[in-house]
Design a protein around this motif. Sequence first.
Motif, PDB file in Angstrom:
ATOM      1  N   UNK A 133     -11.338 -10.473 -20.412  1.00 19.87           N
ATOM      2  CA  UNK A 133     -12.268 -10.298 -19.295  1.00 19.87           C
ATOM      3  C   UNK A 133     -13.408 -11.302 -19.427  1.00 19.87           C
ATOM      4  N   UNK A 134     -13.801 -11.901 -18.309  1.00 18.33           N
ATOM      5  CA  UNK A 134     -14.941 -12.816 -18.275  1.00 18.33           C
ATOM      6  C   UNK A 134     -15.896 -12.389 -17.173  1.00 18.33           C
ATOM      7  N   UNK A 135     -17.169 -12.600 -17.391  1.00 16.20           N
ATOM      8  CA  UNK A 135     -18.179 -12.300 -16.378  1.00 16.20           C
ATOM      9  C   UNK A 135     -19.082 -13.519 -16.219  1.00 16.20           C
ATOM     10  N   UNK A 136     -19.304 -13.934 -14.993  1.00 16.19           N
ATOM     11  CA  UNK A 136     -20.161 -15.091 -14.728  1.00 16.19           C
ATOM     12  C   UNK A 136     -21.129 -14.768 -13.600  1.00 16.19           C
ATOM     13  N   UNK A 144     -28.454 -13.154 -15.569  1.00 21.48           N
ATOM     14  CA  UNK A 144     -27.452 -13.578 -16.534  1.00 21.48           C
ATOM     15  C   UNK A 144     -26.452 -12.439 -16.729  1.00 21.48           C
ATOM     16  N   UNK A 145     -25.184 -12.799 -16.962  1.00 23.03           N
ATOM     17  CA  UNK A 145     -24.134 -11.798 -17.124  1.00 23.03           C
ATOM     18  C   UNK A 145     -23.305 -12.114 -18.357  1.00 23.03           C
ATOM     19  N   UNK A 152     -20.395  -5.067 -18.585  1.00 25.15           N
ATOM     20  CA  UNK A 152     -21.044  -6.351 -18.332  1.00 25.15           C
ATOM     21  C   UNK A 152     -22.546  -6.132 -18.443  1.00 25.15           C
ATOM     22  N   UNK A 153     -23.187  -6.836 -19.354  1.00 27.00           N
ATOM     23  CA  UNK A 153     -24.634  -6.733 -19.515  1.00 27.00           C
ATOM     24  C   UNK A 153     -25.302  -7.688 -18.530  1.00 27.00           C
TER      25      UNK A 153
END
Length: 707
Positions: A133-136, A144-145, A152-153
Amino acid sequence: MKTLRIWWLILVLPLMALGAQAVQAALTVVPASTKVAVGATSTMQVSGASGTVRVSSSSTKVLAVSYQNGIITLTGKKPGTATVKVRDAKKSRSFKISVTRAATTVMTVSPSSVTLADDAKTTLSVSNANGSVRATSSNEKVVKAEYSSGMVKLEAENPGTATVTVRDSSTTVNVAVTVTSTSGGGGGTTPLPGSYTLLAWNDLGMHCMDGDFSVFSILPPFNTLHAQLVDSANNKLVTANVTMTYEAMADADGSINSISSTKTNFWQYASPLFGVTLPNDMGLAGNPTASLTPAGMSFEQAAGMFKAEGIPITPVDDAGNKNFYPMVKVVAKDSTGKQLAQARVVLPVSDEMSCANCHASGSGEAAKPKSGWVYDGHVERDYKKNILLLHDDKHLGQTNYQNALAAKGYSAAGLASSAASGKPVLCAGCHASNALGTQSVAGAQPLTTAIHKLHGPTKDPKTGQRLDDITNRDSCYQCHPGSQTKCLRGVMGTATLADGTQAMQCQSCHGTMSNVGSSTRVGWLDQPNCQACHHDGKREVSAVSSTGILKQWLDTRYATNPNAPASGFSLYRFSKGHGGLQCEACHGSTHAEYPSDHRNDNVLSQDIQGHAGTISECSSCHKNVPMTTTGGPHGMHTVGSAWVKGHESAAEKGTAACAYCHGADYRGSPLSTVKVARSFNADGKTVNYAVGQKVGCYDCHNGPKGD
């Protein structure tokens, strides 16, 4: 109804008095056919067996099988068909089981949109992810993620809007994020735009409930959730003009528990047991189970916290799998409905209370009812019926017993007969329980006294050793959760000595079973306190003397609050300290103190401060970290780089105080152990600390007064 430590297990209750030995039926297995997905489990129930039961699979590469206490567990390995053969001493039965491909899941992210103030932090919950998993963030100048362990922070930077995109191997989810300005006015305890920290916790570390309520009940589904909201911009608790809700959410494995009524027969028997008719999924204290619809929490003024008492959550998730550690999301909103903060917290619950080791049909002669074993095909009903028969054997005909049967509306023929006719027995109805707020009938001991006093001399059926003589948790796990649940899992339960053995057991705090069953002990209130082990810079590994008496010390730095919750008692789960925060808010729940050895327990502390453990980072609750020498929790100084650069005068003037945590030789002690790797730079010198390293004055200069 009081929520006091749902924790003991009952032993001898009452039920049907059969006049003759039960006739054993032929080998039966239900259901006769079933399907199981790859990676999932299913069960079949065996009844009427003669002698030893053996279970096998024709292809363990397709389907793995195991058998215990009347239950066959099937685990799917790969798609295909396997034949399960079940044999006892007389018969053999075969069943074809289909293993299907694992159900395709689609990643979900919640909430679908977020509004937060600049410099605030929050998280998104990610469920059913496939692969990595990636968060952008579309604009890191706004927010910011970062993805980690099912969430997801998000960290707000500046006012504006941005899109946070979350991707796994097959799905893309976009979340709209709006960051507002912190400018504005206000006062009092009304939340102002800014940064907020939401702390939430379950009060006991493990709530226990019966797996079946048709025969007798010790404890209902009754979990309690607490929360406190910190305005970290203004360094105070928020106590007004805010709403707090809880809802079901998936954990990192995708397990979610959003309904209870389909997983237990509690609501079918709530009326005869507790005298109330409840809507499905509603608890005894008026709060519903965690679902996909947020439910409100009330504010408890004296404790300064939000509370939802008696949540009837069960240890089975929506996929039908056991999960003793389901997760819920707690959300704080201001009076306009704007989200201020959220927290992910575990609501632990177990139905692993069991008396089967000694009271299951055929387990041994010592606990066998006069009329013989019941041999009910349902494991829990079987031992419960045997217990009620044995209870009647011991007491039927006694005047107090007959009076109690009449007063409680049970059959004059005994508790076993009453349960058999459809009126199950509430153990605490006759035996006082501070957990349920009941009083004893004439001649009956309190429930915890009756059980522990009676069973202390009982021998472990496997080892032959008296339970009173066993000095580890194995004796308690005979009945309490347990071999699967592993209730004692906090930092004290996992601590080890130099030789690798466990440093503390249940008896380290509670004493032997006879100590717990003492007639002078008040159940659920006479409990160990923190200062019995934590005092004078030391950490003991036993809170009680060899005779079970709680140790007393003069040092109160780590003491629980006196007269909490009642005069003469002093309990950790009712105490509060730094800034009005409850002790459990920062240290974790009883029996699951940070860091726990179960992942879900640690999620809250990881979300708050970035690592598992006692919430000890000042920046967790203070947007602008204050400088103090003794004003922190338990008289601590500020933690972090600011302290390193400005502590010289404090150290030179107060070395005696420093010795409490840093040791008499100022070279460090367990109280100055580093919990997360750190690197400090002062006067051109860099000092690195590894996790577990003890901080002392000689790390940077020549002792407490050296250069």
